[in-house]
Design a protein around this motif. Structure first.
Motif, PDB file in Angstrom:
ATOM      1  N   PHE A  63      18.799  34.401  12.536  1.00 28.00           N
ATOM      2  CA  PHE A  63      18.603  34.355  13.990  1.00 28.00           C
ATOM      3  C   PHE A  63      17.489  35.308  14.424  1.00 28.00           C
ATOM      4  CE2 PHE A  63      19.966  35.651  18.401  1.00 28.00           C
ATOM      5  CZ  PHE A  63      19.425  34.543  19.004  1.00 28.00           C
ATOM      6  N   LEU A  64      17.396  36.462  13.781  1.00 25.09           N
ATOM      7  CA  LEU A  64      16.330  37.389  14.155  1.00 25.09           C
ATOM      8  C   LEU A  64      14.960  36.756  13.890  1.00 25.09           C
ATOM      9  CD1 LEU A  64      17.934  40.744  13.006  1.00 25.09           C
ATOM     10  CD2 LEU A  64      17.396  40.078  15.342  1.00 25.09           C
ATOM     11  N   ARG A  65      14.904  35.935  12.818  1.00 31.00           N
ATOM     12  CA  ARG A  65      13.649  35.205  12.564  1.00 31.00           C
ATOM     13  C   ARG A  65      13.376  34.202  13.677  1.00 31.00           C
ATOM     14  NH1 ARG A  65      15.318  35.507   7.014  1.00 31.00           N
ATOM     15  NH2 ARG A  65      16.412  33.527   7.157  1.00 31.00           N
ATOM     16  N   THR A  66      14.463  33.519  14.113  1.00 32.04           N
ATOM     17  CA  THR A  66      14.329  32.552  15.206  1.00 32.04           C
ATOM     18  C   THR A  66      13.828  33.243  16.457  1.00 32.04           C
ATOM     19  OG1 THR A  66      16.218  31.390  14.343  1.00 32.04           O
ATOM     20  CG2 THR A  66      15.590  30.859  16.583  1.00 32.04           C
ATOM     21  N   LEU A  67      14.402  34.392  16.740  1.00 31.38           N
ATOM     22  CA  LEU A  67      13.991  35.141  17.926  1.00 31.38           C
ATOM     23  C   LEU A  67      12.492  35.408  17.868  1.00 31.38           C
ATOM     24  CD1 LEU A  67      16.659  37.898  18.685  1.00 31.38           C
ATOM     25  CD2 LEU A  67      16.044  35.927  20.066  1.00 31.38           C
ATOM     26  N   GLU A  68      12.024  35.783  16.694  1.00 32.71           N
ATOM     27  CA  GLU A  68      10.618  36.090  16.545  1.00 32.71           C
ATOM     28  C   GLU A  68       9.740  34.879  16.842  1.00 32.71           C
ATOM     29  OE1 GLU A  68       8.833  37.839  12.769  1.00 32.71           O
ATOM     30  OE2 GLU A  68      10.413  39.250  13.428  1.00 32.71           O
ATOM     31  N   SER A  69      10.127  33.718  16.257  1.00 32.60           N
ATOM     32  CA  SER A  69       9.264  32.552  16.490  1.00 32.60           C
ATOM     33  C   SER A  69       9.386  32.082  17.935  1.00 32.60           C
ATOM     34  CB  SER A  69       9.542  31.430  15.494  1.00 32.60           C
ATOM     35  OG  SER A  69      10.903  31.151  15.457  1.00 32.60           O
TER      36      SER A  69
ATOM     37  N   GLU B  10      10.410  23.261  29.680  1.00 31.49           N
ATOM     38  CA  GLU B  10       9.969  24.219  28.637  1.00 31.49           C
ATOM     39  C   GLU B  10      11.106  25.164  28.277  1.00 31.49           C
ATOM     40  OE1 GLU B  10       6.955  24.319  27.227  1.00 31.49           O
ATOM     41  OE2 GLU B  10       5.325  24.278  28.697  1.00 31.49           O
ATOM     42  N   VAL B  11      11.786  25.657  29.323  1.00 27.27           N
ATOM     43  CA  VAL B  11      12.884  26.603  29.111  1.00 27.27           C
ATOM     44  C   VAL B  11      13.980  25.915  28.303  1.00 27.27           C
ATOM     45  CG1 VAL B  11      14.624  28.030  30.221  1.00 27.27           C
ATOM     46  CG2 VAL B  11      12.378  27.766  31.281  1.00 27.27           C
ATOM     47  N   PHE B  12      14.232  24.671  28.666  1.00 25.72           N
ATOM     48  CA  PHE B  12      15.265  23.915  27.966  1.00 25.72           C
ATOM     49  C   PHE B  12      14.885  23.720  26.502  1.00 25.72           C
ATOM     50  CE2 PHE B  12      16.861  19.826  26.447  1.00 25.72           C
ATOM     51  CZ  PHE B  12      18.211  20.076  26.518  1.00 25.72           C
ATOM     52  N   GLU B  13      13.620  23.366  26.273  1.00 29.13           N
ATOM     53  CA  GLU B  13      13.187  23.141  24.896  1.00 29.13           C
ATOM     54  C   GLU B  13      13.277  24.401  24.058  1.00 29.13           C
ATOM     55  OE1 GLU B  13      10.239  19.527  25.652  1.00 29.13           O
ATOM     56  OE2 GLU B  13       9.362  21.226  24.579  1.00 29.13           O
ATOM     57  N   LEU B  14      12.895  25.529  24.683  1.00 27.67           N
ATOM     58  CA  LEU B  14      13.007  26.811  23.968  1.00 27.67           C
ATOM     59  C   LEU B  14      14.441  27.034  23.507  1.00 27.67           C
ATOM     60  CD1 LEU B  14      10.844  29.364  25.940  1.00 27.67           C
ATOM     61  CD2 LEU B  14      10.882  29.071  23.480  1.00 27.67           C
ATOM     62  N   SER B  15      15.374  26.727  24.376  1.00 30.69           N
ATOM     63  CA  SER B  15      16.767  26.996  24.022  1.00 30.69           C
ATOM     64  C   SER B  15      17.300  25.922  23.087  1.00 30.69           C
ATOM     65  CB  SER B  15      17.632  27.126  25.277  1.00 30.69           C
ATOM     66  OG  SER B  15      18.232  25.908  25.610  1.00 30.69           O
TER      67      SER B  15
ATOM     68  N   PHE C 187      14.431  25.813  19.777  1.00 32.18           N
ATOM     69  CA  PHE C 187      14.216  27.082  19.082  1.00 32.18           C
ATOM     70  C   PHE C 187      15.455  27.956  19.068  1.00 32.18           C
ATOM     71  CE2 PHE C 187      10.079  25.581  20.076  1.00 32.18           C
ATOM     72  CZ  PHE C 187       9.254  26.051  19.082  1.00 32.18           C
ATOM     73  N   GLY C 188      16.524  27.517  19.745  1.00 33.61           N
ATOM     74  CA  GLY C 188      17.731  28.340  19.805  1.00 33.61           C
ATOM     75  C   GLY C 188      17.486  29.610  20.603  1.00 33.61           C
ATOM     76  N   PHE C 189      16.485  29.565  21.480  1.00 36.54           N
ATOM     77  CA  PHE C 189      16.122  30.753  22.228  1.00 36.54           C
ATOM     78  C   PHE C 189      16.895  30.800  23.536  1.00 36.54           C
ATOM     79  CE2 PHE C 189      13.045  33.679  24.172  1.00 36.54           C
ATOM     80  CZ  PHE C 189      12.904  34.559  23.118  1.00 36.54           C
ATOM     81  N   PRO C 190      17.752  31.813  23.708  1.00 34.99           N
ATOM     82  CA  PRO C 190      18.661  31.808  24.853  1.00 34.99           C
ATOM     83  C   PRO C 190      17.941  31.877  26.205  1.00 34.99           C
ATOM     84  CG  PRO C 190      19.200  33.555  23.281  1.00 34.99           C
ATOM     85  CD  PRO C 190      17.893  33.001  22.871  1.00 34.99           C
ATOM     86  N   VAL C 191      18.491  31.127  27.155  1.00 42.47           N
ATOM     87  CA  VAL C 191      17.859  31.006  28.469  1.00 42.47           C
ATOM     88  C   VAL C 191      17.728  32.351  29.179  1.00 42.47           C
ATOM     89  CG1 VAL C 191      18.017  29.908  30.695  1.00 42.47           C
ATOM     90  CG2 VAL C 191      18.966  28.790  28.679  1.00 42.47           C
ATOM     91  N   ASP C 192      18.804  33.160  29.146  1.00 45.44           N
ATOM     92  CA  ASP C 192      18.696  34.408  29.904  1.00 45.44           C
ATOM     93  C   ASP C 192      17.667  35.340  29.289  1.00 45.44           C
ATOM     94  OD1 ASP C 192      20.545  34.168  27.950  1.00 45.44           O
ATOM     95  OD2 ASP C 192      22.081  35.425  28.876  1.00 45.44           O
ATOM     96  N   LEU C 193      17.432  35.182  27.972  1.00 42.09           N
ATOM     97  CA  LEU C 193      16.397  35.997  27.347  1.00 42.09           C
ATOM     98  C   LEU C 193      15.019  35.524  27.823  1.00 42.09           C
ATOM     99  CD1 LEU C 193      15.733  38.259  25.430  1.00 42.09           C
ATOM    100  CD2 LEU C 193      15.746  36.646  23.546  1.00 42.09           C
ATOM    101  N   THR C 194      14.854  34.202  27.914  1.00 47.02           N
ATOM    102  CA  THR C 194      13.603  33.662  28.439  1.00 47.02           C
ATOM    103  C   THR C 194      13.353  34.212  29.838  1.00 47.02           C
ATOM    104  OG1 THR C 194      14.076  31.639  27.237  1.00 47.02           O
ATOM    105  CG2 THR C 194      12.345  31.525  28.893  1.00 47.02           C
TER     106      THR C 194
END
Ligand code: ATP
Ligand code: MG
Length: 885
Positions: free
Chosen positions: A372-378, A402-407, A410-417
């Motif tokens: 997951f830390l790798r995912t966060l990075e990308s 875009e926000v939706f696609e990130l999450s 990429f598994g990138f959480p919305v609140d982090l975005t």
């Protein structure tokens, strides 16, 4: 009182009221298509309320591991932000199955809270259901009359259907409930505002601790209510909230249930919990202290993080925790896995399963964290790109999509975005994101849509009898059936009073076969094909895709239920082979091998297990040999039914974590010194029936978990034959050499040599070609032109040729056409100085020429190529080229 004492006092209290104390069911729900995780104490007893089974006692109490992160109960978003909702929590409960009702439930609850736990009476409030005229359910007068002398009228609150009427689901048992709330505010605040007005108002210190449900109705599919034949009690008390009340704290996280974990987090992060300087650091510590419990216990009970369904839910919880640590506690490296040890220790006497699997759980979490830390990075990189491009355009909002696609991707959480966007002076389009999310939810709902009618009851029966261990065929009656619409079409679900059909369970597939009705029908007998058998709670559901069965089912008298025996025999072999294999694996690989998943049908057996490195070919051979040796020993099945679980475990039976076992279990033994397992599956009468055992694959499933697949008996023979056939074909092709491997090696060597020779021939040919071309150069005043059709082996040679000519002919323009493997090719070369002086462009020229060969191409201004589909146009193209310069 410590939390341990508080839990024990609850169980002791109800033991003294003649309740049987039972263990918690696993966190992961088994055999219940409507639930991923157990989300309340009653989940494991559902069947008793539905009348599909008989409880071991009419009074039961326990503490149940619950998880509320999906479906009807989803508290995830509140966890950490408030101080009294958890993902995983313990629910203390006491039950009456058709035994005591409201009177005992109410008086005992009060006695326990005020006399054992000594909670102050003037801080407790209770609620009673006010009734609902639309539903036709009256005010719960009985509960009111019972509470009034205990708490006094002014401490009773009337509650509406939302808060005080409990339902199992869209259909099924339901009834009014009475909740007990506690006011934990300081006296000064109590003096100002009465606690009563704060009940059910989301106040963090005025919270519900116990819910007493009185089941007395059943909700039908047409939403009408009918009284239940017997009434039941189902209560649930949040253990962590109770600890907060008894230990006189104002937050669950201040109790000894969470403090150990929080202290470790303080040490790791160097921050102090509750200091109030960084509110988000406090939230992060709560989130993490909560989530580690959910993740660790879910993995312990067999649910590994993954990309689908329940596994995905666990992965998201884990990621939420890691992310809060990353954003607010400065954890850039894995840390979450370190907390497993704290929990394993804390619960070693309550839920021993975590301590036993501590190393495994820790490693799984560590691997997940790393990935997951790798995912966060990308994700961060991708977000950078988005933000930079918005900056250029002068836009301040990141689009919802875009926000939706990130999450989503990429598994990138919305609140982090949102957080990062804010830090960089951007906003996210929240509404757009919600729309995209809603759209996706709608899609997945449509995918899952399944419609079922009510059960059509045909006759009374107390429970279902499974006779499949002893019989392949039984005489039975149909108890009930229903129709279910699935994506695959309409299905009939049929329940029998006695059945030989094994329902999918413990990794073994359900049986197939037929139901034969020849009794009670006008037009002779009817044969119904059963394509699968599944367990729904304790019911065995026989599934048929035959059409228009209502009439036959309703008229049927005694029927014959008959399974497909040949298929079952193969299944049996695979199941027995799985047991033999597990023992062999423990011998060869070590005793740490634990079952993490199993699937077997009539074709193949698949087995997932905890192991941290690849199983080598030598190890596989050893295991295979050992299993086949045990097959040849032809060990007889020693099956023992209804053995008390304690006795079985004492004798050394292997149990799988996360499986729910009753008080009495079935033992499957093939030589007590070799294979001794708790198992409900069907088995070969002796190991010799398996015939032969052969692995067909070995690989990794996820961190720390490997998977093997194997085949037995006729299937193994079939696969070996296929391999033999392939081998024979190859031998034939090679004219039956004595040493096949050497022959193939010889072929490969020969091939390499030939390739080398071809290359040198081609080089030679190009050299000759080059001299011819140089001899034919057409000299112009400012350039030297070659336009030729050439014979070369590949498109690459055109480039080589052009470049080599460039070194020998100055100011060169070269256009070549060639037919390579039947396809026309063109290339255009223009010396760099000419390109600069004249602006000629090889790319443009080749595109234009390519029209003649019905193709296209491109490249750089000084060299470009094109391919086409019409070789007859090559000459025209070259003529055209000559005219261009
Ligand atoms: P709330 O309204 O506070 O969310 P609930 O109505 O969802 O509670 P029930 O379904 O009645 O709660 O569950 C019984 C008891 O379990 C509650 O009285 C409470 O003490 C506890 N409980 C419910 N949800 C949680 C949770 N997410 N975390 C901790 N305890 C909980
Ligand atoms: Mg709730």
């Amino acid at each position: 009182m410590t939390s341990h004492q508080i839990r024990q006092a609850f169980l002791d209290f109800f033991r003294s009221k003649e309740h049987l104390i039972v263990p918690s069911a696993p966190l992961v729900a088994k055999n219940d298509p409507t639930l991923m995780f157990n989300n309340s104490g009653m989940a494991q007893f559902k069947d008793f309320f539905l009348g599909n089974g008989t409880p071991p006692s009419r009074r039961i109490a326990d503490t149940q591991k619950c998880l509320r992160v999906s479906g009807k109960h989803n508290d995830l978003e509140d966890v950490g932000f408030d101080t009294y909702h958890h993902t995983m929590f313990e629910m203390l409960g006491n039950w009456s199955f058709g035994d005591y009702f409201k009177k005992e439930a109410i008086t005992w609850a009060w006695e326990l809270l005020t006399e054992v736990y000594k909670l102050p009476k003037d801080r407790l409030y209770v609620s009673v259901f006010e009734g609902d005229s639309k539903d036709g359910v009256p005010f719960d007068q009985e509960a009111w009359d019972l509470w009034k002398p205990i708490v006094g009228e002014d401490r009773i609150i009337l509650g509406n259907k939302k808060d005080n009427f409990w339902e199992m689901g869209d259909t099924g048992p339901c009834g009014p409930c009475s909740e007990i709330h506690i006011d934990l505010r300081p006296a000064s605040e109590v003096a100002e505002i009465s606690g009563k007005s704060l009940v059910n108002n989301d106040h963090p210190q005025v919270v519900e601790i116990w819910n007493l449900v009185f089941m007395q109705f059943e909700r039908k599919a047409d939403s009408s209510l009918v009284p239940l034949p017997a009434t039941h009690v189902d209560t649930g008390m949040g253990f962590e909230r109770l600890c907060m009340a008894v230990q006189n704290k104002t937050s669950n996280y201040d109790t000894d249930v969470f403090q150990n974990t929080i202290q470790v987090l303080e040490t790791l992060s160097g921050k102090t919990y509750g200091a109030g300087i960084e509110p988000f650091a406090d939230i992060a510590m709560r989130v993490i202290a909560d989530h580690i419990r959910a993740v660790a216990f879910a993995i312990t009970d067999g649910q590994l993080p993954s990309n689908v369904k329940a596994g995905y839910v666990i992965r998201r919880i884990l990621r939420r925790a890691v992310r809060y640590g990353y954003s607010y506690l400065g954890f850039q490296e894995p840390f979450f896995y370190k907390l497993v040890a704290v929990l394993a220790d804390q619960f070693k006497d309550v839920f021993t399963e975590l301590k036993t699997q501590e190393e495994f759980v820790t490693r799984v979490i560590l691997e997940e964290e790393k990935s997951f830390l790798r995912t966060l990075e990308s994700g961060l990189k991708r977000l950078d790109v988005i933000i930079n491009s918005l900056k250029e355009k002068g836009v301040g909002v990141i689009a919802g999509q875009e926000v939706f696609e990130l999450s989503d991707t990429f598994g990138f959480p919305v609140d982090l975005t949102a957080l990062i966007a804010r830090e960089k002076g951007f906003q996210i389009d929240e509404t757009g994101f919600q729309d995209a999310l809603a759209e996706q939810k709608k899609r997945s709902r449509q995918d899952a849509a399944k419609e079922a009618t009510d059960w059509i009851e045909l006759r009374e029966a107390d429970g279902v009898e499974f006779l499949g261990y002893d019989f392949e065929e039984t005489h039975s009656h149909i108890i009930k059936y229903r129709k279910v619409k699935t994506k695959a079409g309409e299905e009939y679900h049929i329940v029998l009073d006695r059945t030989p059909f094994y329902a999918e369970m413990g990794g073994q597939v359900g049986d197939t076969g037929v139901l034969i009705i020849d009794n009670g029908l006008e037009n002779g007998k009817k044969v119904i094909q059963i394509v699968d058998t599944k367990k729904e709670n304790d019911l065995f559901v026989h599934i048929s895709r035959d059409k228009d069965l209502d009439d036959a089912l309703q008229r049927a008298g005694i029927i014959v239920a008959k399974i497909d025996e040949t298929r079952r025999d193969r299944i049996k072999s695979n199941h027995t082979a799985t047991h033999l294999m597990l023992s062999a694996m423990r011998e060869v690989l070590g005793t740490h091998i634990g079952q993490k998943g199993s699937f077997l049908n009539d074709e193949v057996l698949r087995f997932d297990f905890s192991h941290f490195s690849k199983v080598t070919d030598e190890e596989l051979v050893k295991i295979e040999d050992r299993v086949n040796q045990k097959i040849r020993e032809d060990i007889r099945l020693d099956e023992r039914r209804n053995v008390p679980i304690k006795q079985a475990l004492e004798q050394g039976a292997t149990a799988t974590f996360g499986e729910k076992y009753g008080d009495f279990v079935r033992l499957i033994i093939f030589d007590p010194a070799y294979s001794f397992e708790l198992c409900g599956g069907t088995h070969a009468p002796s190991t010799g029936k398996i015939g032969v055992f052969k692995f067909i694959s070995e690989g990794s499933v996820s961190a720390g978990v490997r998977r093997v697949e194997a085949v037995t008996g006729a299937k193994a023979l079939e696969i070996m034959r296929q391999q033999e056939e392939t081998l024979n074909k190859i031998k034939d092709l090679l004219k039956n050499p004595t040493d096949l491997v050497k022959a193939v090696e010889g072929l490969l060597d020969e091939r390499t040599n030939l390739q080398k020779r071809i290359v040198s021939f081609e080089n030679e040919k190009i050299r000759t070609l080059k001299s011819e071309l140089i001899a034919n150069v057409k000299k112009h005043s400012t350039f030297n032109l070659i336009v030729e059709k050439v014979d070369v082996p590949s498109a690459e040679s055109l480039k080589q040729l052009s470049y080599e000519l460039r070194d020998q002919v100055e100011n060169l323009i070269a256009v070549f056409g060639a037919e390579i493997a039947g396809k026309p090719q063109l290339s255009v070369f223009i010396a760099e100085n000419i390109v600069q002086e004249t602006g000629l462009n090889a790319g443009k020229i080749v595109k234009d020429l390519a029209k003649e060969i019905r193709g296209g191409g491109g490249g750089q201004p000084y060299f470009a190529t094109a391919g086409g589909s019409d070789a007859s146009g090559l000459d025209t193209a070259l003529e055209k080229a000559k005219g261009l310069f």
